[in-house]
Scaffold this motif. Structure first.
Motif, PDB file in Angstrom:
ATOM      1  N   GLY A   1      -2.118   6.844  -8.073  1.00  0.00           N
ATOM      2  CA  GLY A   1      -1.520   5.752  -7.315  1.00  0.00           C
ATOM      3  C   GLY A   1      -1.722   4.385  -7.943  1.00  0.00           C
ATOM      4  O   GLY A   1      -1.601   3.370  -7.244  1.00  0.00           O
ATOM      5  N   VAL A   2      -2.019   4.335  -9.229  1.00  0.00           N
ATOM      6  CA  VAL A   2      -2.252   3.044  -9.878  1.00  0.00           C
ATOM      7  C   VAL A   2      -1.189   2.683 -10.909  1.00  0.00           C
ATOM      8  O   VAL A   2      -1.294   1.663 -11.574  1.00  0.00           O
ATOM      9  CB  VAL A   2      -3.655   2.963 -10.527  1.00  0.00           C
ATOM     10  CG1 VAL A   2      -4.744   3.070  -9.479  1.00  0.00           C
ATOM     11  CG2 VAL A   2      -3.832   4.043 -11.592  1.00  0.00           C
ATOM     12  N   HIS A   3      -0.179   3.546 -11.032  1.00  0.00           N
ATOM     13  CA  HIS A   3       0.924   3.223 -11.933  1.00  0.00           C
ATOM     14  C   HIS A   3       2.021   2.584 -11.086  1.00  0.00           C
ATOM     15  O   HIS A   3       2.107   2.828  -9.897  1.00  0.00           O
ATOM     16  CB  HIS A   3       1.428   4.481 -12.613  1.00  0.00           C
ATOM     17  CG  HIS A   3       1.964   4.255 -13.995  1.00  0.00           C
ATOM     18  ND1 HIS A   3       2.112   3.015 -14.548  1.00  0.00           N
ATOM     19  CD2 HIS A   3       2.386   5.129 -14.943  1.00  0.00           C
ATOM     20  CE1 HIS A   3       2.600   3.137 -15.765  1.00  0.00           C
ATOM     21  NE2 HIS A   3       2.779   4.409 -16.031  1.00  0.00           N
ATOM     22  N   PHE A   4       2.886   1.796 -11.685  1.00  0.00           N
ATOM     23  CA  PHE A   4       3.922   1.085 -10.936  1.00  0.00           C
ATOM     24  C   PHE A   4       3.233   0.275  -9.827  1.00  0.00           C
ATOM     25  O   PHE A   4       3.374   0.552  -8.641  1.00  0.00           O
ATOM     26  CB  PHE A   4       4.965   2.043 -10.367  1.00  0.00           C
ATOM     27  CG  PHE A   4       5.641   2.903 -11.393  1.00  0.00           C
ATOM     28  CD1 PHE A   4       6.385   2.325 -12.408  1.00  0.00           C
ATOM     29  CD2 PHE A   4       5.529   4.279 -11.373  1.00  0.00           C
ATOM     30  CE1 PHE A   4       7.015   3.103 -13.375  1.00  0.00           C
ATOM     31  CE2 PHE A   4       6.152   5.072 -12.319  1.00  0.00           C
ATOM     32  CZ  PHE A   4       6.890   4.477 -13.322  1.00  0.00           C
ATOM     33  N   THR A   5       2.494  -0.708 -10.225  1.00  0.00           N
ATOM     34  CA  THR A   5       1.615  -1.473  -9.346  1.00  0.00           C
ATOM     35  C   THR A   5       2.379  -2.137  -8.209  1.00  0.00           C
ATOM     36  O   THR A   5       3.352  -2.851  -8.416  1.00  0.00           O
ATOM     37  CB  THR A   5       0.860  -2.539 -10.165  1.00  0.00           C
ATOM     38  OG1 THR A   5       0.254  -1.899 -11.282  1.00  0.00           O
ATOM     39  CG2 THR A   5      -0.201  -3.219  -9.331  1.00  0.00           C
TER      40      THR A   5
ATOM     41  N   PRO B   1      11.175  -1.806  -8.493  1.00  0.00           N
ATOM     42  CA  PRO B   1      12.092  -0.767  -8.965  1.00  0.00           C
ATOM     43  C   PRO B   1      13.500  -1.322  -9.161  1.00  0.00           C
ATOM     44  O   PRO B   1      13.943  -2.212  -8.432  1.00  0.00           O
ATOM     45  CB  PRO B   1      12.082   0.261  -7.825  1.00  0.00           C
ATOM     46  CG  PRO B   1      10.870  -0.043  -7.011  1.00  0.00           C
ATOM     47  CD  PRO B   1      10.588  -1.490  -7.200  1.00  0.00           C
ATOM     48  N   LEU B   2      14.178  -0.781 -10.143  1.00  0.00           N
ATOM     49  CA  LEU B   2      15.555  -1.186 -10.395  1.00  0.00           C
ATOM     50  C   LEU B   2      16.392  -1.050  -9.129  1.00  0.00           C
ATOM     51  O   LEU B   2      17.241  -1.900  -8.842  1.00  0.00           O
ATOM     52  CB  LEU B   2      16.151  -0.338 -11.523  1.00  0.00           C
ATOM     53  CG  LEU B   2      17.620  -0.599 -11.860  1.00  0.00           C
ATOM     54  CD1 LEU B   2      17.828  -2.036 -12.331  1.00  0.00           C
ATOM     55  CD2 LEU B   2      18.109   0.380 -12.906  1.00  0.00           C
ATOM     56  N   GLU B   3      16.142  -0.014  -8.361  1.00  0.00           N
ATOM     57  CA  GLU B   3      16.881   0.201  -7.115  1.00  0.00           C
ATOM     58  C   GLU B   3      16.743  -0.995  -6.179  1.00  0.00           C
ATOM     59  O   GLU B   3      17.705  -1.412  -5.527  1.00  0.00           O
ATOM     60  CB  GLU B   3      16.391   1.477  -6.416  1.00  0.00           C
ATOM     61  CG  GLU B   3      16.682   2.756  -7.184  1.00  0.00           C
ATOM     62  CD  GLU B   3      15.642   3.130  -8.237  1.00  0.00           C
ATOM     63  OE1 GLU B   3      15.622   4.294  -8.663  1.00  0.00           O
ATOM     64  OE2 GLU B   3      14.851   2.253  -8.664  1.00  0.00           O
TER      65      GLU B   3
ATOM     66  N   ASP C   1      14.154  -3.796   2.235  1.00  0.00           N
ATOM     67  CA  ASP C   1      12.716  -3.726   2.501  1.00  0.00           C
ATOM     68  C   ASP C   1      11.980  -3.207   1.269  1.00  0.00           C
ATOM     69  O   ASP C   1      12.100  -2.033   0.907  1.00  0.00           O
ATOM     70  CB  ASP C   1      12.473  -2.812   3.696  1.00  0.00           C
ATOM     71  CG  ASP C   1      11.031  -2.781   4.151  1.00  0.00           C
ATOM     72  OD1 ASP C   1      10.119  -3.080   3.350  1.00  0.00           O
ATOM     73  OD2 ASP C   1      10.806  -2.439   5.331  1.00  0.00           O
ATOM     74  N   TYR C   2      11.225  -4.097   0.627  1.00  0.00           N
ATOM     75  CA  TYR C   2      10.495  -3.730  -0.594  1.00  0.00           C
ATOM     76  C   TYR C   2       9.602  -2.517  -0.353  1.00  0.00           C
ATOM     77  O   TYR C   2       9.573  -1.586  -1.158  1.00  0.00           O
ATOM     78  CB  TYR C   2       9.655  -4.906  -1.096  1.00  0.00           C
ATOM     79  CG  TYR C   2       8.756  -4.524  -2.255  1.00  0.00           C
ATOM     80  CD1 TYR C   2       9.250  -4.449  -3.554  1.00  0.00           C
ATOM     81  CD2 TYR C   2       7.412  -4.205  -2.055  1.00  0.00           C
ATOM     82  CE1 TYR C   2       8.440  -4.083  -4.623  1.00  0.00           C
ATOM     83  CE2 TYR C   2       6.598  -3.837  -3.112  1.00  0.00           C
ATOM     84  CZ  TYR C   2       7.109  -3.774  -4.388  1.00  0.00           C
ATOM     85  OH  TYR C   2       6.310  -3.398  -5.434  1.00  0.00           O
TER      86      TYR C   2
ATOM     87  N   CYS D   1      10.885   5.174  -4.146  1.00  0.00           N
ATOM     88  CA  CYS D   1      10.962   5.309  -5.602  1.00  0.00           C
ATOM     89  C   CYS D   1       9.702   5.937  -6.181  1.00  0.00           C
ATOM     90  O   CYS D   1       9.782   6.776  -7.088  1.00  0.00           O
ATOM     91  CB  CYS D   1      11.246   3.953  -6.244  1.00  0.00           C
ATOM     92  SG  CYS D   1      12.923   3.384  -5.929  1.00  0.00           S
ATOM     93  N   TYR D   2       8.535   5.555  -5.675  1.00  0.00           N
ATOM     94  CA  TYR D   2       7.287   6.119  -6.171  1.00  0.00           C
ATOM     95  C   TYR D   2       7.284   7.627  -5.957  1.00  0.00           C
ATOM     96  O   TYR D   2       6.939   8.398  -6.857  1.00  0.00           O
ATOM     97  CB  TYR D   2       6.089   5.469  -5.477  1.00  0.00           C
ATOM     98  CG  TYR D   2       4.821   5.490  -6.303  1.00  0.00           C
ATOM     99  CD1 TYR D   2       4.423   4.376  -7.016  1.00  0.00           C
ATOM    100  CD2 TYR D   2       4.019   6.623  -6.373  1.00  0.00           C
ATOM    101  CE1 TYR D   2       3.257   4.375  -7.775  1.00  0.00           C
ATOM    102  CE2 TYR D   2       2.859   6.636  -7.128  1.00  0.00           C
ATOM    103  CZ  TYR D   2       2.487   5.523  -7.827  1.00  0.00           C
ATOM    104  OH  TYR D   2       1.335   5.532  -8.578  1.00  0.00           O
ATOM    105  N   ALA D   3       7.714   8.048  -4.765  1.00  0.00           N
ATOM    106  CA  ALA D   3       7.774   9.481  -4.469  1.00  0.00           C
ATOM    107  C   ALA D   3       8.821  10.169  -5.347  1.00  0.00           C
ATOM    108  O   ALA D   3       8.583  11.268  -5.868  1.00  0.00           O
ATOM    109  CB  ALA D   3       8.091   9.690  -2.988  1.00  0.00           C
TER     110      ALA D   3
END
Length: 173
Positions: free
Chosen positions: A22-26, A32-34, A67-68, A75-77
């Motif tokens: 859970g520490v990547h894509f802080t 996310p591009l989306e 909503d961020y 996106c993380y999932a």
């Protein structure tokens, strides 16, 4: 300052481990591009100054339906699932595994018949931070697909010489 980084799954083992922890894509540093595309589709710019808090920007767009937190979680999932589906790393391609970015352990070799592994490797001195960084750099050099073939030990980089006119490329998003 805008820093763009483009990463596609499957991720390198080091990146995959960070993703799993859970520490990547802080959170609140990675957009996310989306998310960016949804904001741009609103066509509602916000005046942002150096002093504008990030949470104020996120709230501005959340009030407009983007909503961020929801996009980030989705996106993380999605990226985690894509990595799991696409990653086909073969443990025999590696000689060691890095655990929690703190320890580097040898990977036992399979027996000749492939049915079991050899006894655990002998204990060796703990890996230093330099050892771990070198292993990660070595993996990156072996796995990267750009800049190949190398020229005098360095990636032979180039650029795309046939740029298209703006708007002439169909959007795939």
């Amino acid at each position: 300052q805008l820093h763009l980084q483009w990463m596609l799954p499957p991720f390198m083992p080091f990146q995959a481990a960070q993703l799993a922890r859970g520490v990547h894509f802080t959170y609140k540093r990675w957009f996310p591009l989306e998310y960016v595309l949804e904001i741009l589709a609103l066509k509602e710019p916000m005046l942002i100054l150096d002093s504008t808090p990030l949470d104020e920007v996120l709230q501005f767009y959340k009030a407009r339906g983007v909503d961020y937190d929801k996009v980030y979680q989705r996106c993380y999932a999605q990226y985690s699932a894509s990595h799991a589906a696409l990653a086909n790393w073969d443990p025999s391609d590696f000689h060691a595994v890095i655990v929690n970015n703190e320890a580097m352990l040898d990977i036992p070799a399979p027996m000749d018949d492939g049915s079991a592994t050899t006894p655990p490797p002998p204990a060796h001195p703990p890996a230093t931070a330099e050892d771990i960084k070198k292993a990660q750099a070595d993996d990156k050099a072996l796995l990267q697909s750009y800049g190949r073939p190398s020229h005098e030990g360095a990636p032979a980089t180039t650029f795309y010489k046939h740029a298209k006119e703006f708007g002439s490329i169909r959007s795939w998003v």
